[in-house]
Design an enzyme around this catalytic site. Structure first.
Site, PDB file in Angstrom:
ATOM      1  N   SER A  72      33.608  43.729 -17.652  1.00  0.00           N
ATOM      2  CA  SER A  72      33.651  44.648 -19.171  1.00  0.00           C
ATOM      3  C   SER A  72      32.589  45.750 -19.108  1.00  0.00           C
ATOM      4  O   SER A  72      32.677  46.360 -18.291  1.00  0.00           O
ATOM      5  CB  SER A  72      34.773  43.657 -19.643  1.00  0.00           C
ATOM      6  OG  SER A  72      34.750  44.007 -21.191  1.00  0.00           O
TER       7      SER A  72
ATOM      8  N   GLY B 245      31.015  41.555 -22.898  1.00  0.00           N
ATOM      9  CA  GLY B 245      30.608  41.873 -24.641  1.00  0.00           C
ATOM     10  C   GLY B 245      30.876  42.715 -25.123  1.00  0.00           C
ATOM     11  O   GLY B 245      30.686  43.152 -26.318  1.00  0.00           O
ATOM     12  N   SER B 246      31.267  43.993 -25.270  1.00  0.00           N
ATOM     13  CA  SER B 246      32.174  45.015 -25.736  1.00  0.00           C
ATOM     14  C   SER B 246      30.904  45.720 -25.998  1.00  0.00           C
ATOM     15  O   SER B 246      30.153  46.507 -27.452  1.00  0.00           O
ATOM     16  CB  SER B 246      32.792  44.556 -26.363  1.00  0.00           C
ATOM     17  OG  SER B 246      33.942  44.738 -26.242  1.00  0.00           O
TER      18      SER B 246
END
Ligand SMILES: *[C@@H]1O[C@H](CO)[C@@H](O)[C@H](O)[C@H]1NC(C)=O
Ligand SMILES: *[C@@H]1O[C@H](CO)[C@@H](O)[C@H](O)[C@H]1NC(C)=O
Ligand SMILES: CC(=O)N[C@H]1CO[C@H](CO)[C@@H](O)[C@@H]1O
Length: 531
Positions: A204, A123-124
């Site tokens: 991610s 989620g960055s």
């Protein structure tokens, strides 16, 4: 008499209900009550959700390392539902709290010595959670013979804001992850897990976190294998946290330069206000990477790239890879925005450093021009297929970092390298007719976590369940032995000092050479390793 009978019936009814839905575990900290969930193949999961592993990082504890929790005595901790999610934009405020440092444990049997997988969500660094319904569903992985833990950590400014001084050194979210891994060492045996066999996994920004934990002195001995999907900090990112710290401070009318004054002011702002300035850091909706790690001399002694290049990382087996199309189709919403594309084409060197995250390097103009020449052949973006431009995001933000991780780590450890190629019916990137456009970033998660982002959650009769069974078997085998095996005849050979292999995971699997090698050679030359 009748009254007594009623009481007995009532008590036995309560016992039956209790036995069916609840489960108790005794840990060194105290007793914990969990609940029963089911896997996709209908096995029972004993689940303990929302267990706090660190104190609420509020007041003076904001922008500091986490503090561990004390035993809670004779009370029974209720862990029958998910804990609060860490403050972030886009979700309902009553689902969130700064008191969010909790984790979930899933096990099939409280007795045993099973390999443990600890999942770190993506989620960055400003979105996401360990939530069992929305983010990290246990129902696929728990068909395997493992114990699963999923963790929350602080996000956004609360997790990563830095003045680059002792007042606010940054990395709080990563220190939370370290504390959660310490909790696993201390307590997972109460849940049937083996603290000597812990695999950290993430996708991610969760994957980039895995690469930091591989390189941090603080996480030594806390895990024994590592899986990173679509993310590695062995990339070229040049980070500027002071810029974001000042931006957020100015939007909240706080002082900008003196670290003590900035932090005093930002400690006095509610979390609702802090996440409200999530801000248009990058207004075009392309990439959005602002909160990241700091080389603080404590959690990190150097950049991850330098640490891996010198072999200064925990020597454990690694599984690492990407999806076939990563970010390439994510930005097609701008494909007909001719004004913007024309402007970027003409002023490429003014946009590229921010879009591709190298705006602090000295030769940013030259670097931009080389990228333009390589990918766009000096033609305008709007005069060629949009993807010639869009693929730069895949390479810059994800692919090259993963390639470099494999290149550096394989000299020391076995690296199981993959590319996820399977285009199922559901994807996060759809065309005008709602047909999947490519195998995008996070499309693999629907076969591992079964999250809410996808249109449909795969059930046991779904035609795509084979992919769930294949990947979860690989993960469980890797967690157990350090080697991913499944029942197919294709053997997944590791990349090591002598060879590089890539496992192409499509409907059928095949082992081959690394993809995109001309593009990776270009980035290797653009951002050479330090001699
Ligand atoms: C900020 O400081 C003021 C004055 O000291 C105090 O009344 C207020 O409650 C504080 N707000 C927060 C969110 O801490
Ligand atoms: C861009 O234009 C093409 C051709 O008219 C169309 O097919 C496509 O859907 C448009 N893209 C977007 C994001 O609107
Ligand atoms: C610019 C931007 O993304 N702003 C968002 C910040 O977060 C709130 C929700 O907390 C959104 O409503 C804004 O759109």
């Amino acid at each position: 008499m009748q009254f007594g009978l009623k009481v007995i019936l009532l008590i036995s009814a309560i016992v039956v209900v209790f036995a069916r839905n609840d489960v108790l575990v005794e840990t060194k900290l105290g007793k914990i009550r969990g609940s029963i969930l089911r896997t996709v193949h209908n096995n029972e999961i004993k689940s303990f959700r929302g267990i706090r592993y660190a104190q609420a990082p509020v007041g003076d504890k904001r922008f500091k390392a986490p503090v561990s929790v004390a035993a809670w005595g004779r009370n029974i901790l209720d862990a029958t539902k998910d804990g609060f999610q860490c403050p972030q934009p886009f979700i309902e405020h009553d689902l969130m709290s700064e008191d969010c440092l909790c984790l979930n444990v899933y096990t099939r049997n409280l007795r045993g010595n099973k390999p443990v997988i600890v999942y770190i969500h993506g989620g960055s660094n400003y979105l996401g959670s360990s939530n069992s319904e929305s983010d990290v569903g246990p129902d696929f992985l728990m068909d395997q013979d493992i114990v699963l833990v999923s963790i929350n950590y602080r996000l956004g400014a609360l997790g990563f804001l830095s003045t680059k001084t002792a007042e606010a050194p940054g990395n709080y979210g990563f220190l939370d992850q370290v504390m959660a891994l310490e909790w696993v060492q201390n307590h997972i045996s109460s849940f049937g897990g083996n603290p000597q066999s812990v695999t950290i996994a993430g996708q991610s920004s969760g994957g980039t976190a895995v690469t930091l934990l591989l390189a941090s002195p603080l996480s030594r001995g806390l895990f024994h294998k590592a899986i990173t999907m679509s993310g590695s900090y062995t990339n070229h990112y040049h980070l500027d946290s002071l810029k974001w710290t000042r931006k957020i401070a100015s939007e909240l009318a706080c002082p900008l330069y003196n670290p003590k004054d900035i932090i005093n002011c930002l400690r006095n702002v509610t979390w609702e206000k802090l996440i409200g300035v999530n801000g248009t850091f990058e207004a075009y909706g392309f990439s959005d990477e602002e909160w990241n790690y700091e080389v603080d001399g404590h959690f990190l002694l150097d950049t991850p790239t330098n640490l891996f290049a010198k072999g200064n990382f925990h020597r454990v087996p690694i599984m690492a890879g990407i999806t076939k199309d990563e970010l390439t189709y994510f930005f097609n919403k701008q494909e007909n925005n001719t004004g913007l594309l024309n402007d970027i084409s003409i002023n490429f060197d003014k946009y590229a450093p921010q879009l591709f995250i190298f705006d602090r390097i000295d030769n940013a103009v030259d670097t931009s021009n080389r990228i333009k020449k390589f990918y766009l052949k000096d033609k305008k973006i709007q005069d060629q297929p949009f993807n010639n431009f869009a693929v730069i995001f895949s390479d810059a933000i994800i692919n090259h970092g993963v390639h470099r991780l494999v290149e550096l780590a394989r000299k020391y450890v076995d690296v199981y390298y993959y590319r996820f190629d399977y285009l199922g019916r559901f994807s996060l990137i759809l065309d005008d007719n709602d047909k999947p456009r490519g195998v995008g970033h996070a499309d693999d998660l629907q076969y591992i976590l079964g999250t809410k982002w996808f249109e449909k959650k795969i059930d046991s009769r779904d035609s795509e369940i084979f992919m769930v069974d294949r990947i979860t078997r690989w993960w469980a085998s890797f967690a157990k032995t350090g080697v991913p095996c499944d029942e197919s005849r294709v053997k997944w050979l590791p990349s090591n000092e002598d060879n590089v292999y890539t496992m192409y995971n499509d409907k059928d699997i095949k082992l081959g050479a690394e993809p995109f090698s001309d593009r990776y050679r270009f980035w290797d030359e653009l951002f050479p390793l330090k001699k």
